[in-house]
Design a protein around this motif. Sequence first.
Motif, PDB file in Angstrom:
ATOM      1  N   PRO A 286      -7.761   8.717  10.785  1.00 28.50           N
ATOM      2  CA  PRO A 286      -6.799   9.763  10.464  1.00 28.50           C
ATOM      3  C   PRO A 286      -7.432  10.952   9.756  1.00 28.50           C
ATOM      4  O   PRO A 286      -8.213  10.780   8.831  1.00 28.50           O
ATOM      5  CB  PRO A 286      -5.788   9.078   9.552  1.00 28.50           C
ATOM      6  N   LEU A 287      -7.089  12.142  10.232  1.00 33.54           N
ATOM      7  CA  LEU A 287      -7.406  13.352   9.490  1.00 33.54           C
ATOM      8  C   LEU A 287      -6.582  13.300   8.207  1.00 33.54           C
ATOM      9  O   LEU A 287      -7.074  13.574   7.119  1.00 33.54           O
ATOM     10  CB  LEU A 287      -7.052  14.576  10.327  1.00 33.54           C
ATOM     11  N   VAL A 288      -5.328  12.905   8.355  1.00 32.84           N
ATOM     12  CA  VAL A 288      -4.436  12.568   7.249  1.00 32.84           C
ATOM     13  C   VAL A 288      -3.505  11.476   7.757  1.00 32.84           C
ATOM     14  O   VAL A 288      -3.051  11.518   8.898  1.00 32.84           O
ATOM     15  CB  VAL A 288      -3.600  13.774   6.767  1.00 32.84           C
ATOM     16  N   GLY A 289      -3.241  10.496   6.911  1.00 26.29           N
ATOM     17  CA  GLY A 289      -2.259   9.458   7.200  1.00 26.29           C
ATOM     18  C   GLY A 289      -1.348   9.287   6.003  1.00 26.29           C
ATOM     19  O   GLY A 289      -1.793   9.403   4.862  1.00 26.29           O
ATOM     20  N   VAL A 290      -0.073   9.043   6.265  1.00 26.83           N
ATOM     21  CA  VAL A 290       0.918   8.863   5.205  1.00 26.83           C
ATOM     22  C   VAL A 290       1.698   7.595   5.477  1.00 26.83           C
ATOM     23  O   VAL A 290       2.297   7.433   6.549  1.00 26.83           O
ATOM     24  CB  VAL A 290       1.895  10.061   5.128  1.00 26.83           C
ATOM     25  N   PHE A 291       1.684   6.670   4.522  1.00 24.38           N
ATOM     26  CA  PHE A 291       2.460   5.444   4.610  1.00 24.38           C
ATOM     27  C   PHE A 291       3.564   5.510   3.563  1.00 24.38           C
ATOM     28  O   PHE A 291       3.296   5.681   2.380  1.00 24.38           O
ATOM     29  CB  PHE A 291       1.571   4.223   4.356  1.00 24.38           C
ATOM     30  N   VAL A 292       4.811   5.408   4.015  1.00 28.81           N
ATOM     31  CA  VAL A 292       5.986   5.453   3.141  1.00 28.81           C
ATOM     32  C   VAL A 292       6.646   4.084   3.181  1.00 28.81           C
ATOM     33  O   VAL A 292       6.915   3.552   4.269  1.00 28.81           O
ATOM     34  CB  VAL A 292       6.985   6.537   3.609  1.00 28.81           C
ATOM     35  N   ALA A 293       6.909   3.510   2.015  1.00 29.60           N
ATOM     36  CA  ALA A 293       7.589   2.209   1.930  1.00 29.60           C
ATOM     37  C   ALA A 293       8.693   2.299   0.883  1.00 29.60           C
ATOM     38  O   ALA A 293       8.454   2.743  -0.241  1.00 29.60           O
ATOM     39  CB  ALA A 293       6.589   1.114   1.564  1.00 29.60           C
ATOM     40  N   GLN A 294       9.885   1.867   1.272  1.00 29.60           N
ATOM     41  CA  GLN A 294      11.023   1.880   0.350  1.00 29.60           C
ATOM     42  C   GLN A 294      11.393   0.443  -0.012  1.00 29.60           C
ATOM     43  O   GLN A 294      11.575  -0.398   0.861  1.00 29.60           O
ATOM     44  CB  GLN A 294      12.225   2.582   0.982  1.00 29.60           C
ATOM     45  N   TYR A 295      11.505   0.213  -1.315  1.00 31.03           N
ATOM     46  CA  TYR A 295      11.897  -1.082  -1.873  1.00 31.03           C
ATOM     47  C   TYR A 295      13.113  -0.870  -2.759  1.00 31.03           C
ATOM     48  O   TYR A 295      13.432   0.268  -3.128  1.00 31.03           O
ATOM     49  CB  TYR A 295      10.753  -1.667  -2.719  1.00 31.03           C
ATOM     50  N   ASP A 296      13.778  -1.952  -3.154  1.00 29.35           N
ATOM     51  CA  ASP A 296      14.884  -1.829  -4.097  1.00 29.35           C
ATOM     52  C   ASP A 296      14.413  -1.181  -5.392  1.00 29.35           C
ATOM     53  O   ASP A 296      15.143  -0.430  -6.024  1.00 29.35           O
ATOM     54  CB  ASP A 296      15.493  -3.203  -4.397  1.00 29.35           C
ATOM     55  N   ALA A 297      13.162  -1.448  -5.782  1.00 34.47           N
ATOM     56  CA  ALA A 297      12.609  -0.905  -7.026  1.00 34.47           C
ATOM     57  C   ALA A 297      12.152   0.546  -6.895  1.00 34.47           C
ATOM     58  O   ALA A 297      11.834   1.181  -7.897  1.00 34.47           O
ATOM     59  CB  ALA A 297      11.445  -1.770  -7.501  1.00 34.47           C
ATOM     60  N   GLY A 298      12.106   1.079  -5.683  1.00 32.28           N
ATOM     61  CA  GLY A 298      11.694   2.467  -5.505  1.00 32.28           C
ATOM     62  C   GLY A 298      10.829   2.679  -4.281  1.00 32.28           C
ATOM     63  O   GLY A 298      10.513   1.748  -3.544  1.00 32.28           O
ATOM     64  N   VAL A 299      10.431   3.923  -4.093  1.00 35.95           N
ATOM     65  CA  VAL A 299       9.640   4.343  -2.937  1.00 35.95           C
ATOM     66  C   VAL A 299       8.184   4.488  -3.357  1.00 35.95           C
ATOM     67  O   VAL A 299       7.886   4.975  -4.444  1.00 35.95           O
ATOM     68  CB  VAL A 299      10.162   5.689  -2.383  1.00 35.95           C
ATOM     69  N   ARG A 300       7.287   4.069  -2.469  1.00 31.01           N
ATOM     70  CA  ARG A 300       5.854   4.242  -2.673  1.00 31.01           C
ATOM     71  C   ARG A 300       5.320   5.019  -1.480  1.00 31.01           C
ATOM     72  O   ARG A 300       5.664   4.735  -0.339  1.00 31.01           O
ATOM     73  CB  ARG A 300       5.155   2.888  -2.796  1.00 31.01           C
ATOM     74  N   VAL A 301       4.469   6.013  -1.770  1.00 32.31           N
ATOM     75  CA  VAL A 301       3.869   6.845  -0.728  1.00 32.31           C
ATOM     76  C   VAL A 301       2.358   6.834  -0.946  1.00 32.31           C
ATOM     77  O   VAL A 301       1.881   7.193  -2.024  1.00 32.31           O
ATOM     78  CB  VAL A 301       4.384   8.298  -0.800  1.00 32.31           C
ATOM     79  N   ALA A 302       1.618   6.424   0.073  1.00 32.63           N
ATOM     80  CA  ALA A 302       0.161   6.416  -0.003  1.00 32.63           C
ATOM     81  C   ALA A 302      -0.411   7.324   1.070  1.00 32.63           C
ATOM     82  O   ALA A 302       0.052   7.339   2.210  1.00 32.63           O
ATOM     83  CB  ALA A 302      -0.385   5.002   0.150  1.00 32.63           C
ATOM     84  N   ILE A 303      -1.436   8.079   0.680  1.00 33.03           N
ATOM     85  CA  ILE A 303      -2.072   9.068   1.548  1.00 33.03           C
ATOM     86  C   ILE A 303      -3.510   8.641   1.802  1.00 33.03           C
ATOM     87  O   ILE A 303      -4.234   8.277   0.881  1.00 33.03           O
ATOM     88  CB  ILE A 303      -2.103  10.464   0.870  1.00 33.03           C
ATOM     89  N   THR A 304      -3.931   8.737   3.055  1.00 29.55           N
ATOM     90  CA  THR A 304      -5.323   8.479   3.406  1.00 29.55           C
ATOM     91  C   THR A 304      -5.869   9.674   4.182  1.00 29.55           C
ATOM     92  O   THR A 304      -5.114  10.451   4.753  1.00 29.55           O
ATOM     93  CB  THR A 304      -5.462   7.168   4.216  1.00 29.55           C
ATOM     94  N   GLY A 305      -7.188   9.831   4.169  1.00 27.93           N
ATOM     95  CA  GLY A 305      -7.837  10.889   4.929  1.00 27.93           C
ATOM     96  C   GLY A 305      -7.859  12.244   4.257  1.00 27.93           C
ATOM     97  O   GLY A 305      -8.550  13.142   4.726  1.00 27.93           O
ATOM     98  N   ALA A 306      -7.125  12.421   3.180  1.00 27.18           N
ATOM     99  CA  ALA A 306      -6.998  13.752   2.583  1.00 27.18           C
ATOM    100  C   ALA A 306      -7.808  13.930   1.307  1.00 27.18           C
ATOM    101  O   ALA A 306      -8.083  15.054   0.915  1.00 27.18           O
ATOM    102  CB  ALA A 306      -5.529  14.054   2.285  1.00 27.18           C
ATOM    103  N   GLY A 307      -8.164  12.844   0.657  1.00 23.61           N
ATOM    104  CA  GLY A 307      -8.843  12.951  -0.631  1.00 23.61           C
ATOM    105  C   GLY A 307     -10.043  12.033  -0.732  1.00 23.61           C
ATOM    106  O   GLY A 307     -10.556  11.538   0.271  1.00 23.61           O
TER     107      GLY A 307
END
Length: 186
Positions: free
Chosen positions: A105-126
């Motif tokens: 990935p030039l950039v990849g974004v993984f979004v996951a929603q749980y009862d406790a909240g949302v987590r967003v992880a980025i790859t390829g950008a940093g």
Amino acid sequence: NDAAVKAAYPALADLASRIGDRQVRAMGTLGGSVANNDPAACYPSAVLASGATIITDKREIAADDFFQGLFTTALEEGELITAIRFPIPKRAHYEKLRQKASHFPLVGVFVAQYDAGVRVAITGAGNGVFRHTGLEDALNQSFTPEAAAAVTIDASDLNSDLHASAPYRANLISVLTQRAVRAALG
């Protein structure tokens, strides 16, 4: 065999087939990819966004403590990953724009929603996989593409190279997050 694994664990098999690069699917392992912590690999974003637990032959390590930077993890010399435990999200989706030469990935974004909240992880950008708290905060308020679009992505700590500038990667983070949320919503 693959059919038995897919039948018993459809979400796990789906994760591997959807976000694994051709090289990983053909010869590598999930644990090997995570241990390598390539800054543009897909699997670390799934591990970090899901808040997974990395299990080694010596201990258990939370994903938030595992990834430490460019090709660097919390693994000690000789320590081996034996399993990765993933909590099951309410919804999740991974979006990436492939770099044409490597297919990473030039950039990849993984979004996951749980009862406790949302987590967003980025790859390829940093300098390795990272969570984006601004996007997480916005999506915790409203899990919509519009909420993600309203977040300003700071390009100052992002990579700039012959494939893409930091501002371009910042824009991709926004666009791919919006797409991931839209897809997760169905």
